[in-house]
Design an enzyme around this catalytic site. Structure first.
Site, PDB file in Angstrom:
ATOM      1  N   ASN A   6     -26.866  19.118  30.114  1.00 38.62           N
ATOM      2  CA  ASN A   6     -26.760  19.995  31.327  1.00 38.62           C
ATOM      3  C   ASN A   6     -26.165  21.528  31.152  1.00 38.62           C
ATOM      4  O   ASN A   6     -25.173  21.575  31.013  1.00 38.62           O
ATOM      5  CB  ASN A   6     -26.004  19.418  32.159  1.00 38.62           C
ATOM      6  N   ALA A   8     -26.218  23.991  33.374  1.00 43.14           N
ATOM      7  CA  ALA A   8     -25.816  24.042  34.156  1.00 43.14           C
ATOM      8  C   ALA A   8     -24.113  23.882  34.112  1.00 43.14           C
ATOM      9  O   ALA A   8     -23.022  25.050  34.852  1.00 43.14           O
ATOM     10  CB  ALA A   8     -26.297  23.326  35.758  1.00 43.14           C
ATOM     11  N   CYS A   9     -23.783  23.154  32.824  1.00 40.77           N
ATOM     12  CA  CYS A   9     -22.604  22.537  33.000  1.00 40.77           C
ATOM     13  C   CYS A   9     -22.015  24.206  31.721  1.00 40.77           C
ATOM     14  O   CYS A   9     -21.996  23.900  30.759  1.00 40.77           O
ATOM     15  CB  CYS A   9     -22.829  21.372  32.236  1.00 40.77           C
ATOM     16  N   SER A  10     -20.364  24.271  32.417  1.00 39.89           N
ATOM     17  CA  SER A  10     -19.618  24.867  31.766  1.00 39.89           C
ATOM     18  C   SER A  10     -19.114  24.395  30.676  1.00 39.89           C
ATOM     19  O   SER A  10     -19.529  24.960  29.339  1.00 39.89           O
ATOM     20  CB  SER A  10     -18.956  25.885  32.390  1.00 39.89           C
ATOM     21  N   ARG A  13     -21.931  24.299  27.912  1.00 42.48           N
ATOM     22  CA  ARG A  13     -22.464  25.931  27.334  1.00 42.48           C
ATOM     23  C   ARG A  13     -20.930  26.149  26.126  1.00 42.48           C
ATOM     24  O   ARG A  13     -21.660  26.710  24.970  1.00 42.48           O
ATOM     25  CB  ARG A  13     -22.251  26.323  28.480  1.00 42.48           C
TER      26      ARG A  13
END
Length: 120
Positions: A6, A8-10, A13
């Site tokens: 996802n 948006a997930c740190s 990333r």
């Protein structure tokens, strides 16, 4: 290898950045946009050696909305857990990396990521 992310997930990333820095060959699957099927979730669970409730994000609001938190964690209700993840992929813990050796990991910590990079 493939990584379910996802963006948006740190943690996702970080995992992607770690793989990129290591020059690892992988494909990304944005699993919220391309949700896994029940069969794909079952396959990943086998590869992880885990049960569905082990990789469900029970803190997600949808878990409460659909009553997942109250669902027993047993063989009788296992299919309902998997079906919930397929219907609501936001429930799936992330990132999940499926490795070329047939295993998979939930790569949320630096140690797991380091093992993935070493093996790539």
């Amino acid at each position: 290898m493939e990584i379910w992310i996802n963006p948006a997930c740190s943690k996702c990333r970080t995992a992607v950045s770690t793989l990129d820095k290591a020059g690892a060959a992988y494909t990304q699957r944005r699993y919220l946009e391309e949700p896994p099927t029940v069969d794909e979730i079952e396959e990943v669970l086998v590869r992880l050696g885990l049960e569905p409730w082990d990789i469900v994000r029970t803190g997600e609001p949808v878990a409460k909305e659909i009553g997942l938190k109250e669902l027993p964690k047993d063989a009788e209700h296992r299919d309902r857990w998997v079906a919930a993840m397929a219907a609501h992929p936001k429930l799936i813990q992330r990132p999940i990396i499926t490795l070329d050796d047939g295993t998979a990991v939930v790569a949320r910590d630096p140690e797991t990521l380091a093992r993935v990079v070493e093996g790539s």
